[in-house]
Write an enzyme that holds these catalytic residues in place. Sequence first.
Site, mmCIF file in Angstrom:
data_model
loop_
_atom_site.group_PDB
_atom_site.id
_atom_site.type_symbol
_atom_site.label_atom_id
_atom_site.label_comp_id
_atom_site.label_asym_id
_atom_site.label_seq_id
_atom_site.Cartn_x
_atom_site.Cartn_y
_atom_site.Cartn_z
ATOM 1 N N GLU A 239 0.723 -1.122 -0.099
ATOM 2 C CA GLU A 239 -0.245 -0.097 -0.036
ATOM 3 C C GLU A 239 1.010 1.190 0.061
ATOM 4 O O GLU A 239 1.857 1.352 0.878
ATOM 5 C CB GLU A 239 -1.076 -0.056 1.222
ATOM 6 C CG GLU A 239 -1.612 1.117 1.356
ATOM 7 C CD GLU A 239 -2.680 1.742 0.457
ATOM 8 O OE1 GLU A 239 -3.525 1.046 0.243
ATOM 9 O OE2 GLU A 239 -2.322 3.081 0.057
ATOM 10 N N ASP A 349 -20.731 5.278 -10.836
ATOM 11 C CA ASP A 349 -19.507 5.476 -10.669
ATOM 12 C C ASP A 349 -19.043 6.503 -11.728
ATOM 13 O O ASP A 349 -17.639 6.900 -11.503
ATOM 14 C CB ASP A 349 -18.874 3.940 -10.947
ATOM 15 C CG ASP A 349 -18.854 3.047 -10.026
ATOM 16 O OD1 ASP A 349 -19.566 3.414 -8.886
ATOM 17 O OD2 ASP A 349 -18.157 2.084 -9.895
ATOM 18 N N HIS A 481 -32.468 -8.702 22.937
ATOM 19 C CA HIS A 481 -31.309 -9.340 23.535
ATOM 20 C C HIS A 481 -31.447 -11.025 23.207
ATOM 21 O O HIS A 481 -32.680 -11.556 23.469
ATOM 22 C CB HIS A 481 -31.498 -9.332 24.944
ATOM 23 C CG HIS A 481 -30.279 -9.974 25.847
ATOM 24 N ND1 HIS A 481 -29.011 -9.667 25.999
ATOM 25 C CD2 HIS A 481 -30.405 -11.009 26.707
ATOM 26 C CE1 HIS A 481 -28.454 -10.509 26.502
ATOM 27 N NE2 HIS A 481 -28.926 -11.194 26.985
HETATM 28 C C1 LIG Z 1 -14.594 -6.556 -6.949
HETATM 29 C C2 LIG Z 1 -15.763 -5.606 -6.806
HETATM 30 C C3 LIG Z 1 -16.502 -5.664 -5.677
HETATM 31 C C4 LIG Z 1 -17.382 -4.687 -5.268
HETATM 32 N N1 LIG Z 1 -18.071 -4.846 -4.337
HETATM 33 C C5 LIG Z 1 -19.051 -3.832 -3.675
HETATM 34 C C6 LIG Z 1 -19.845 -4.188 -2.841
HETATM 35 O O1 LIG Z 1 -19.900 -4.968 -2.088
HETATM 36 N N2 LIG Z 1 -20.789 -3.078 -2.443
HETATM 37 C C7 LIG Z 1 -20.827 -2.157 -3.180
HETATM 38 O O2 LIG Z 1 -21.693 -1.132 -2.884
HETATM 39 N N3 LIG Z 1 -19.880 -1.702 -4.399
HETATM 40 C C8 LIG Z 1 -19.097 -2.666 -4.622
HETATM 41 N N4 LIG Z 1 -18.397 -2.464 -6.036
HETATM 42 C C9 LIG Z 1 -18.470 -1.408 -6.575
HETATM 43 C C10 LIG Z 1 -19.645 -1.389 -7.438
HETATM 44 O O3 LIG Z 1 -19.707 -2.487 -8.369
HETATM 45 C C11 LIG Z 1 -20.075 -0.302 -8.509
HETATM 46 O O4 LIG Z 1 -20.187 0.925 -7.425
HETATM 47 C C12 LIG Z 1 -21.254 -0.164 -9.120
HETATM 48 O O5 LIG Z 1 -21.396 -1.514 -10.013
HETATM 49 C C13 LIG Z 1 -21.632 0.974 -9.835
HETATM 50 O O6 LIG Z 1 -22.653 1.023 -10.750
HETATM 51 P P1 LIG Z 1 -22.882 1.637 -11.922
HETATM 52 O O7 LIG Z 1 -24.171 1.301 -12.448
HETATM 53 O O8 LIG Z 1 -22.513 3.077 -11.932
HETATM 54 O O9 LIG Z 1 -21.745 1.098 -12.784
HETATM 55 P P2 LIG Z 1 -21.605 -0.426 -13.403
HETATM 56 O O10 LIG Z 1 -21.886 -1.416 -12.477
HETATM 57 O O11 LIG Z 1 -20.122 -0.487 -13.687
HETATM 58 O O12 LIG Z 1 -22.454 -0.698 -14.934
HETATM 59 C C14 LIG Z 1 -22.016 -0.025 -16.002
HETATM 60 C C15 LIG Z 1 -22.496 -0.734 -16.982
HETATM 61 O O13 LIG Z 1 -22.586 -0.115 -18.338
HETATM 62 C C16 LIG Z 1 -22.109 -0.842 -19.152
HETATM 63 N N5 LIG Z 1 -21.466 0.076 -20.540
HETATM 64 C C17 LIG Z 1 -20.589 0.903 -20.387
HETATM 65 N N6 LIG Z 1 -20.142 1.355 -21.574
HETATM 66 C C18 LIG Z 1 -21.362 1.392 -22.263
HETATM 67 C C19 LIG Z 1 -21.803 1.574 -23.539
HETATM 68 N N7 LIG Z 1 -20.955 2.338 -24.256
HETATM 69 N N8 LIG Z 1 -22.899 1.065 -24.087
HETATM 70 C C20 LIG Z 1 -23.545 0.011 -23.405
HETATM 71 N N9 LIG Z 1 -23.283 -0.404 -22.165
HETATM 72 C C21 LIG Z 1 -21.979 0.171 -21.637
HETATM 73 C C22 LIG Z 1 -20.961 -1.951 -18.893
HETATM 74 O O14 LIG Z 1 -20.870 -3.183 -19.477
HETATM 75 C C23 LIG Z 1 -21.662 -2.148 -17.399
HETATM 76 O O15 LIG Z 1 -22.226 -3.203 -17.355
HETATM 77 C C24 LIG Z 1 -17.596 -3.406 -6.316
HETATM 78 C C25 LIG Z 1 -16.637 -3.510 -7.326
HETATM 79 C C26 LIG Z 1 -15.899 -4.404 -7.797
HETATM 80 C C27 LIG Z 1 -14.953 -4.103 -8.983
HETATM 81 N N1 LIG Z 2 -17.336 -3.757 -0.103
HETATM 82 C C1 LIG Z 2 -17.339 -2.527 -0.946
HETATM 83 O O1 LIG Z 2 -18.395 -1.543 -0.865
HETATM 84 C C2 LIG Z 2 -16.866 -2.644 -2.134
HETATM 85 C C3 LIG Z 2 -15.684 -3.824 -2.599
HETATM 86 C C4 LIG Z 2 -15.089 -3.554 -3.640
HETATM 87 C C5 LIG Z 2 -15.070 -2.455 -4.252
HETATM 88 N N2 LIG Z 2 -15.591 -1.242 -4.030
HETATM 89 C C6 LIG Z 2 -15.555 -0.203 -4.780
HETATM 90 O O2 LIG Z 2 -14.475 -0.225 -5.840
HETATM 91 C C7 LIG Z 2 -13.760 0.907 -5.867
HETATM 92 C C8 LIG Z 2 -12.264 0.115 -6.189
HETATM 93 O O3 LIG Z 2 -11.684 -0.497 -5.095
HETATM 94 P P1 LIG Z 2 -10.251 -0.455 -4.996
HETATM 95 O O4 LIG Z 2 -10.090 -1.306 -3.649
HETATM 96 O O5 LIG Z 2 -9.637 -0.773 -6.328
HETATM 97 O O6 LIG Z 2 -9.965 1.025 -4.765
HETATM 98 P P2 LIG Z 2 -9.768 1.911 -3.425
HETATM 99 O O7 LIG Z 2 -9.740 3.411 -3.539
HETATM 100 O O8 LIG Z 2 -11.045 1.212 -2.405
HETATM 101 O O9 LIG Z 2 -8.215 1.416 -2.651
HETATM 102 C C9 LIG Z 2 -7.216 1.672 -3.270
HETATM 103 C C10 LIG Z 2 -6.151 1.590 -2.694
HETATM 104 O O10 LIG Z 2 -4.881 1.612 -3.427
HETATM 105 C C11 LIG Z 2 -3.863 2.398 -3.043
HETATM 106 N N3 LIG Z 2 -2.875 2.755 -4.002
HETATM 107 C C12 LIG Z 2 -3.302 3.757 -5.020
HETATM 108 N N4 LIG Z 2 -2.341 3.770 -5.885
HETATM 109 C C13 LIG Z 2 -1.464 2.820 -5.477
HETATM 110 C C14 LIG Z 2 0.013 2.542 -5.830
HETATM 111 N N5 LIG Z 2 0.505 2.804 -6.989
HETATM 112 N N6 LIG Z 2 0.888 1.506 -5.129
HETATM 113 C C15 LIG Z 2 0.079 1.068 -3.728
HETATM 114 N N7 LIG Z 2 -1.104 1.264 -3.488
HETATM 115 C C16 LIG Z 2 -1.767 2.133 -4.260
HETATM 116 C C17 LIG Z 2 -4.787 3.575 -2.341
HETATM 117 O O11 LIG Z 2 -4.081 4.508 -1.333
HETATM 118 C C18 LIG Z 2 -5.956 2.794 -1.467
HETATM 119 O O12 LIG Z 2 -5.655 2.518 -0.316
HETATM 120 C C19 LIG Z 2 -13.907 1.635 -4.604
HETATM 121 O O13 LIG Z 2 -13.989 2.618 -4.742
HETATM 122 C C20 LIG Z 2 -15.002 0.757 -3.755
HETATM 123 O O14 LIG Z 2 -15.726 2.004 -3.477
HETATM 124 C C21 LIG Z 2 -16.545 -1.435 -2.810
#
Ligand SMILES: Cc1cc2nc3c(=O)[nH]c(=O)nc-3n(C[C@H](O)[C@H](O)[C@H](O)COP(=O)(O)OP(=O)(O)OC[C@H]3O[C@@H](n4cnc5c(N)ncnc54)[C@H](O)[C@@H]3O)c2cc1C
Ligand SMILES: NC(=O)c1ccc[n+]([C@@H]2O[C@H](COP(=O)([O-])OP(=O)(O)OC[C@H]3O[C@@H](n4cnc5c(N)ncnc54)[C@H](O)[C@@H]3O)[C@@H](O)[C@H]2O)c1
Length: 502
Positions: A239, A349, A481
């Site tokens: 990190e 996002d 509880h």
């Molecule tokens: C590994 C991982 C774990 C996560 N876990 C959590 C979690 O536990 N809780 C949580 O709250 N968030 C979590 N997140 C974050 C969460 O997935 C995102 O915040 C969320 O999906 C955002 O929703 P969105 O609708 O903005 O975009 P997305 O879910 O990214 O959806 C966008 C969609 O648009 C489509 N698209 C893009 N460009 C085009 C185009 N030109 N034409 C047609 N379609 C297109 C893509 O194919 C995609 O399906 C996680 C993310 C990752 C990667």
């Molecule tokens: N449980 C959940 O809600 C959940 C789960 C997975 C993902 N997400 C979402 O997906 C997004 C992406 O997740 P993520 O874990 O990739 O991002 P994040 O922003 O949560 O964490 C990225 C981490 O990488 C570190 N970092 C950045 N550049 C670096 C480098 N060059 N070398 C080493 N460390 C570096 C940052 O300081 C930070 O601690 C998050 O914004 C999160 O909101 C949410």
Amino acid sequence: MAMVSLARRRAADALFLRRPQAAAWSSALRAYAASGEESDVVVIGGGPGGYVAAIKAAQMGLKTTCIEKRGTLGGTCLNVGCIPSKALLHSSHMYHEAENSFAHHGVKFSNLEIDLPAMMAQKDKAVAGLTKGIEGLFKKNKVDYVKGSGKFVSPSEVSVDLIDGGSTTVKGKNIIIATGSDVKSLPGITIDEKKVVSSTGALALTEIPKKLVVIGAGYIGLEMGSVWNRLGSEVTVVEFAPDIVPSMDGEIRKQFQRMLEKQQMKFMLKTKVVGVDTSGSGVKLTVEPAAGGEQTVLEADIVLVSAGRTPYTAGLGLDTIGVETDKGGRILVDKRFMTNVNGVYAIGDAIPGPMLAHKAEEDGVACVEFIAGKEGHVDYDTVPGVVYTHPEVASVGKTEEQVKASGVPYQVGKFPLLANSRAKAIDDAEGLVKVVSEKETDRILGVHIMAPNAGEIIHEAVLALQYGASSEDVARTCHAHPTVSEALKEACMQTYSKAIHI
Ligand SMILES: Cc1cc2nc3c(=O)[nH]c(=O)nc-3n(C[C@H](O)[C@H](O)[C@H](O)COP(=O)(O)OP(=O)(O)OC[C@H]3O[C@@H](n4cnc5c(N)ncnc54)[C@H](O)[C@@H]3O)c2cc1C
Ligand SMILES: NC(=O)c1ccc[n+]([C@@H]2O[C@H](COP(=O)([O-])OP(=O)(O)OC[C@H]3O[C@@H](n4cnc5c(N)ncnc54)[C@H](O)[C@@H]3O)[C@@H](O)[C@H]2O)c1
């Protein structure tokens, strides 16, 4: 439900017109678009932001089309994010419990094994069921679903390259960009999804890596690191910042890191990766202190790049219609989610704010309400965050550091899980609840929980913040509880007075 009148929508359009360019697009092209069959709302992207916006718009009586290029609905969250990661977190937790905790509870067995293909198949089944479910909801609510990649040709027209071949043009009076985000790449590091993987690759490994190096101690790094650590990988997290999850309350974060270290995860903080060599059978990473200094080489079978995500707008044609973004590529919107181009909105996002599925959903509903001429509302101060490790870490509102920096006099109440009867009964008593409230009014400003099921318990705190409750309000509310939720009640008691059980 009554459809919003055109006059009202035009009045709303006029209200939000902010730039001459937007005005020009609006009069010339909207008149053209009106001659063809057009939807009231077109949503580009079928993730939590987009599909929720589409269903809400249809429920409000608006003719709605959703364009999605993935071939399945649900976006990152359902396909390669929240859902598959939580499936693997649960499966790996069960294995870890069986290996380390069952015997304490008098449950003994021999021949504990991991069947990785079966674990992956259960994850895939959960994903397939949920994504198909959204298709069902589209049919039920009469949302037109176009499978293909969308690109703006004007502010009211999107050309779509269809997945099955050919193309079509979709016209909309209002267009919502909900295209989400993609993994942020790091300079000099190529993600091949084999040896150097993003979260997508880390969710589909076919073998348990002996050594896994995770770049970034954020949500993804700690959740996916936990999965593979529980299944037997040696996990090292590199990190850049001085702390894991830099946005977390400092006290909780320290305990969280200690807990992960007890689970055998290793951390190299204030460290940067300066080179990755994949030429051999594994991966060699060269790291050095963030401030510069002596270099070290780490060896790994797999490297997970989880250093953040970036808005996904490639190939969308934002330049064609002149949509403004910030330096990080996030689409700029006003309070009503409208971009600088009239009638073009953005959510989830793809815009500034926390990258969370539930935030994207709230954006989607509010955006559609504005389009329909009503008032939408998202309270970004009460969006909860949860890290789904074990125990889970959940928070809402301000950290103690943020409150201190704001200069508002405050008080803190804490309650350790070691003093919670349910946590003791189930032998899962690692963690604490911390409440920060304003000194003068006792209004709760932030709640931070490290506990089993903290991601469920936090919603009581979310509601408390939403309604402006004091810690005394929560403390005087009867809690069942024995529950872990009683730890929140006791932490609230401790905030304005004294807890009973410590
Ligand atoms: C590994 C991982 C774990 C996560 N876990 C959590 C979690 O536990 N809780 C949580 O709250 N968030 C979590 N997140 C974050 C969460 O997935 C995102 O915040 C969320 O999906 C955002 O929703 P969105 O609708 O903005 O975009 P997305 O879910 O990214 O959806 C966008 C969609 O648009 C489509 N698209 C893009 N460009 C085009 C185009 N030109 N034409 C047609 N379609 C297109 C893509 O194919 C995609 O399906 C996680 C993310 C990752 C990667
Ligand atoms: N449980 C959940 O809600 C959940 C789960 C997975 C993902 N997400 C979402 O997906 C997004 C992406 O997740 P993520 O874990 O990739 O991002 P994040 O922003 O949560 O964490 C990225 C981490 O990488 C570190 N970092 C950045 N550049 C670096 C480098 N060059 N070398 C080493 N460390 C570096 C940052 O300081 C930070 O601690 C998050 O914004 C999160 O909101 C949410």
